[in-house]
Structures are given as C-alpha cells and as structure tokens.
Design a protein around this motif. Sequence first.
Motif, PDB file in Angstrom:
ATOM      1  N   GLU A  48       0.838  -1.180   0.000  1.00 60.80           N
ATOM      2  CA  GLU A  48       0.000   0.000   0.000  1.00 60.80           C
ATOM      3  C   GLU A  48       0.877   1.235   0.000  1.00 60.80           C
ATOM      4  O   GLU A  48       1.888   1.303   0.700  1.00 60.80           O
ATOM      5  CB  GLU A  48      -0.904   0.048   1.242  1.00 60.80           C
ATOM      6  N   ARG A  55       3.409   2.298   2.864  1.00 63.49           N
ATOM      7  CA  ARG A  55       2.941   2.289   4.249  1.00 63.49           C
ATOM      8  C   ARG A  55       2.764   0.869   4.799  1.00 63.49           C
ATOM      9  O   ARG A  55       2.918   0.643   5.985  1.00 63.49           O
ATOM     10  CB  ARG A  55       1.634   3.068   4.351  1.00 63.49           C
ATOM     11  N   ASN A  56       2.405  -0.037   3.916  1.00 63.63           N
ATOM     12  CA  ASN A  56       2.248  -1.437   4.314  1.00 63.63           C
ATOM     13  C   ASN A  56       2.822  -2.314   3.221  1.00 63.63           C
ATOM     14  O   ASN A  56       2.799  -1.946   2.038  1.00 63.63           O
ATOM     15  CB  ASN A  56       0.766  -1.801   4.516  1.00 63.63           C
ATOM     16  N   PRO A 100     -11.729   2.875   5.982  1.00 67.74           N
ATOM     17  CA  PRO A 100     -10.903   2.500   4.831  1.00 67.74           C
ATOM     18  C   PRO A 100     -11.637   1.651   3.811  1.00 67.74           C
ATOM     19  O   PRO A 100     -11.321   0.494   3.603  1.00 67.74           O
ATOM     20  CB  PRO A 100      -9.773   1.714   5.484  1.00 67.74           C
ATOM     21  N   GLN A 102     -12.173   0.306   0.297  1.00 69.99           N
ATOM     22  CA  GLN A 102     -11.337   0.206  -0.889  1.00 69.99           C
ATOM     23  C   GLN A 102     -12.196   0.034  -2.129  1.00 69.99           C
ATOM     24  O   GLN A 102     -13.135  -0.750  -2.140  1.00 69.99           O
ATOM     25  CB  GLN A 102     -10.362  -0.959  -0.758  1.00 69.99           C
TER      26      GLN A 102
ATOM     27  N   SER B  94     -10.706  -5.269   8.014  1.00 71.30           N
ATOM     28  CA  SER B  94      -9.667  -4.239   8.047  1.00 71.30           C
ATOM     29  C   SER B  94      -9.739  -3.502   9.361  1.00 71.30           C
ATOM     30  O   SER B  94     -10.786  -3.460  10.005  1.00 71.30           O
ATOM     31  CB  SER B  94      -9.867  -3.246   6.907  1.00 71.30           C
ATOM     32  N   VAL B  96      -8.293   0.279  10.957  1.00 69.86           N
ATOM     33  CA  VAL B  96      -7.633   1.534  10.629  1.00 69.86           C
ATOM     34  C   VAL B  96      -6.212   1.545  11.159  1.00 69.86           C
ATOM     35  O   VAL B  96      -5.301   2.088  10.566  1.00 69.86           O
ATOM     36  CB  VAL B  96      -8.411   2.735  11.196  1.00 69.86           C
ATOM     37  N   THR B  98      -3.998  -0.540  11.074  1.00 70.41           N
ATOM     38  CA  THR B  98      -3.022  -1.140  10.166  1.00 70.41           C
ATOM     39  C   THR B  98      -2.959  -0.412   8.835  1.00 70.41           C
ATOM     40  O   THR B  98      -2.390  -0.912   7.889  1.00 70.41           O
ATOM     41  CB  THR B  98      -3.356  -2.625   9.911  1.00 70.41           C
ATOM     42  N   GLY B  99      -3.530   0.756   8.781  1.00 69.47           N
ATOM     43  CA  GLY B  99      -3.577   1.437   7.502  1.00 69.47           C
ATOM     44  C   GLY B  99      -4.641   0.802   6.639  1.00 69.47           C
ATOM     45  O   GLY B  99      -5.540   0.123   7.116  1.00 69.47           O
ATOM     46  N   ASN B 100      -4.533   1.028   5.359  1.00 73.17           N
ATOM     47  CA  ASN B 100      -5.553   0.479   4.482  1.00 73.17           C
ATOM     48  C   ASN B 100      -5.164  -0.905   4.012  1.00 73.17           C
ATOM     49  O   ASN B 100      -5.067  -1.181   2.834  1.00 73.17           O
ATOM     50  CB  ASN B 100      -5.773   1.417   3.305  1.00 73.17           C
ATOM     51  N   GLN B 101      -4.924  -1.806   4.951  1.00 69.01           N
ATOM     52  CA  GLN B 101      -4.585  -3.166   4.587  1.00 69.01           C
ATOM     53  C   GLN B 101      -5.772  -4.062   4.879  1.00 69.01           C
ATOM     54  O   GLN B 101      -6.200  -4.184   6.013  1.00 69.01           O
ATOM     55  CB  GLN B 101      -3.363  -3.653   5.352  1.00 69.01           C
TER      56      GLN B 101
END
Lengths: 113, 114
Positions: A48, A55-56, A100, A102, B94, B96, B98-101
């Motif tokens: 990501e 970031r990931n 988040p 997607q 998901s 938050v 962990t970010g957008n993972q």
Amino acid sequence: KAGVTQTPRYLIKTRGQQVTLSCSPISGHRSVSWYQQTPGQGLQFLFEYFSETQRNKGNFPGRFSGRQFSNSRSEMNVSTLELGDSALYLCASSLDGSLPIQYFGAGTRLSVL
Amino acid sequence: AQSVTQLGSHVSVSEGALVLLRCNYSSSVPPYLFWYVQYPNQGLQLLLKYTTGATLVKGINGFEAEFKKSETSFHLTKPSAHMSDAAEYFCAVSRVKTGNQFYFGTGTSLTVIP
C-alpha cells in the motif's frame, strides 16, 4: 466521478522479462493498494502506498516493487518474471481516514510464458 | 494477527432460494467488515460494509449481512437468488490501525441454478 483505472488490461510476457503496471486512483484518493489474485492463493496483499510512501507491505519477494507519484497514480513493477507470476493484479484506492473502504479497478491480467 | 475464513468455496442454490454465504473472522479488536463481489474478468465491487452501530447492514442488490460479535461472524444473505447473482464473493476485514490493509477470505463461488 471516474473509478479506479488500471492499464493495460492484458499483458503477455516471457520469463525473465520485467513488467510495469499502472493504476490511477479515484480523484481525491491518496491511498493505493495492490493485490495479486490467483486461483490457488486467492487475493494476496502486495503493498500500500500513501502520499508517495510505502505504508504497508505484504510477503512478496523483492522482485515486486511499486511507487506512487505526487498525483497519487501508482505503478507496480515486477522484475525477472517467473511463470508463477501469472495472475490478475488488482489495484484499489481509498480515502485515508477512519473508514478505509477500498474501491477496485478491473485489474491487469498478466500471463507469463 | 487477523484472518478471514469463508466456509464453502463453492455454493449452489436454485433461483429464488435463500443465499447464505458464511464468513468468520479472527481479530483482537473489533474490525471493519466488508463483502465484495467479483464478476468474471472484473475487479471487486463493494456489496456492503459494517463499521459501527446497527449490526444488520443492508447492501446493494438485495444483500444483507449481520455482524455477530459473540460468534465472530459476518454471514451474507439474500432472501431470493437471481441468476445475475452468480459470481465470486469475498469477505474482508480491516482495521484503521493497520492502515488500508485488507485481509480477504479465499472467496466463495456462487452458482445459481435455473
């Protein structure tokens, strides 16, 4: 509002070559994620990017790399292609924030011969 | 660590019958939960999502899902299957933090029999 755009839709490469895939996120979205989808492994997270920074990162070898530009467009590069890299590569964009969600592009189908 | 388990890689239902696709998650904290649908040669389309609040969430195309914390489940249902529902369905979780993972399940292929 235009959706997530991935180019090209289809690619055929041979082993040992490298390939670059492109992803244009929804306008205003600053996070871009990449996934590899195969029948055997399902959807696997690659990495990501947010504000031009990774970031990931998932569990893929260093042959898989990416970058993000200042306009949030992202590219993914795979070097020294292997037969097992044949897959559908999906890009997803999202607003960064408390929710988040997607949004996915149609994907790039990569075939390695 | 988070994971998502979808029971049944293939589900077949008759047109007009109830659709039930199962999803269980493991998470150390309450997650955000999603169902996505994928039609052939297309990307994933968001069906519905759970964040906070009402545990029964409604999505597009008549689908709904219920978040059951005690069972760590987020099963997808539709009262009456239509031929156009034939597709691959993915459950995802998901956080938050962990970010957008997103963590995706392995998917359930739904076949609708006329």
